[in-house]
Design an enzyme around this catalytic site. Structure first.
Site, short mmCIF file in Angstrom:
data_model
loop_
_atom_site.label_atom_id
_atom_site.label_comp_id
_atom_site.label_asym_id
_atom_site.label_seq_id
_atom_site.Cartn_x
_atom_site.Cartn_y
_atom_site.Cartn_z
N ARG A 1 12.09 -5.93 5.36
CA ARG A 1 12.06 -4.50 4.99
C ARG A 1 13.03 -3.65 5.80
O ARG A 1 13.17 -3.85 7.01
CB ARG A 1 10.68 -3.90 5.27
CG ARG A 1 9.57 -4.47 4.49
CD ARG A 1 8.39 -3.53 4.42
NE ARG A 1 7.65 -3.36 5.66
CZ ARG A 1 6.36 -3.07 5.70
NH1 ARG A 1 5.68 -2.93 4.58
NH2 ARG A 1 5.74 -2.91 6.84
N ARG B 1 11.77 -0.85 11.00
CA ARG B 1 10.66 -0.56 11.89
C ARG B 1 10.66 -1.53 13.06
O ARG B 1 10.89 -2.73 12.87
CB ARG B 1 9.34 -0.68 11.12
CG ARG B 1 9.01 0.58 10.35
CD ARG B 1 7.84 0.38 9.44
NE ARG B 1 6.65 -0.18 10.10
CZ ARG B 1 5.48 -0.31 9.51
NH1 ARG B 1 5.33 0.07 8.25
NH2 ARG B 1 4.45 -0.82 10.15
N ARG C 1 -9.12 1.18 9.30
CA ARG C 1 -8.70 -0.19 9.62
C ARG C 1 -9.76 -0.93 10.42
O ARG C 1 -9.56 -2.10 10.74
CB ARG C 1 -7.43 -0.12 10.45
CG ARG C 1 -6.15 -0.54 9.70
CD ARG C 1 -5.00 -0.31 10.65
NE ARG C 1 -3.81 -1.02 10.37
CZ ARG C 1 -2.74 -0.48 9.77
NH1 ARG C 1 -2.78 0.73 9.29
NH2 ARG C 1 -1.64 -1.19 9.64
N LYS D 1 0.83 -1.22 0.00
CA LYS D 1 0.00 0.00 0.00
C LYS D 1 0.86 1.25 0.00
O LYS D 1 0.61 2.19 -0.76
CB LYS D 1 -0.92 0.05 1.25
CG LYS D 1 -1.90 -1.10 1.36
CD LYS D 1 -2.84 -0.93 2.55
CE LYS D 1 -2.16 -0.89 3.90
NZ LYS D 1 -1.50 -2.14 4.30
N ARG E 1 -0.05 -8.48 13.71
CA ARG E 1 -0.57 -7.49 12.76
C ARG E 1 -1.50 -8.16 11.75
O ARG E 1 -2.52 -7.60 11.35
CB ARG E 1 0.59 -6.76 12.06
CG ARG E 1 1.31 -5.82 13.03
CD ARG E 1 2.66 -5.40 12.54
NE ARG E 1 2.61 -4.58 11.34
CZ ARG E 1 3.68 -4.35 10.57
NH1 ARG E 1 4.85 -4.87 10.89
NH2 ARG E 1 3.56 -3.59 9.51
#
Ligand code: AMP
Length: 215
Positions: free
Chosen positions: A127, A161, A88, A13, A172
């Site tokens: 990531r 992160r 969300r 996204k 998550r």
């Protein structure tokens, strides 16, 4: 044009919102980014959000709705915005409907980026990004061209992160399926929902998104 990108963490996204925002002159609004900035700055909202974010849970509706309420009134959103990571929950979606009505704004599209679950944990756990300019990288799929040096700004500092680790990713994903996946049905019923194949290469996903959005 105001739009929502829906999809699980790791669907792409953020990457796609950045591209669409740049080519269409829209403002990318990522509640995750705004909350990370609040945590870093040590604001009251940051203090309230920090532990929840580290565990992979969802920050309260009241906090994120308040953030979006203020943010979409800013002049840089006048030409339109892309919501990336909001709404969300169903409560956030219905609050957004009300906010848009109050402000005389419309929702133009909701696009779901579909990705296989099996790809998500690997995508997220690898990531990292440049600590200076934010350019995104991945341990397996996109390492800097010169080891240890950012392709875009030449910085040698990178960061990961706090919530991009295998354990938190599971939470998550659970939060996504429990709270956010029902929004697919919500927007389908309202006639807004379109879908693109998030397993395709990044450029191909951008092409599909642009097709969905029209010229
Ligand atoms: P993201 O960068 O979108 O993956 O968001 C990172 C984290 O910020 C999430 O795991 C949540 O803890 C929090 N967060 C971001 N957006 C929302 C939202 N709309 N509602 C609740 N929590 C959110």
């Amino acid at each position: 044009m105001n739009l929502i990108l829906l999809g699980p963490p790791g669907a792409g996204k953020g990457t796609q919102a950045e591209r669409i925002a740049a080519t269409r002159g829209l403002k990318q609004l990522s509640t995750g980014e705004m909350l990370r900035a609040a945590v870093k700055a040590g604001t009251e909202i940051g203090r309230r959000a920090d532990a929840v974010m580290k565990s992979g849970g969802l920050v309260s509706d009241e906090i994120v709705i308040g953030i979006i309420d203020e943010r979409i009134d800013q002049p840089d959103c006048a030409n339109g915005f892309i919501l990336d990571g909001f709404p969300r929950t169903l409560a956030q979606a219905s609050a957004l409907d009300k906010l848009l009505k109050q402000k005389g704004k419309t929702l133009d599209a909701v696009i779901e980026i579909r990705v296989d679950d099996s790809a998500l944990v690997e995508r997220i756990s690898g990531r990292f990004s440049c600590a200076k300019c934010g350019a995104g990288y991945h341990d397996l799929h996109k390492m800097p061209k010169v080891a240890g040096t950012c392709d875009q700004c030449g910085s040698t500092e990178f960061s990961r992160r706090a919530d991009d680790n295998a354990e938190t990713v599971k939470n998550r994903l659970m939060a996504y399926y429990r709270e956010t996946a029902p929004l697919i049905g919500y927007y389908y019923a309202l006639g807004y929902l379109q879908s693109v194949d998030g397993m395709a290469p990044i450029d191909e996903v951008t092409v599909q998104l642009n097709k969905a959005l029209g010229a």
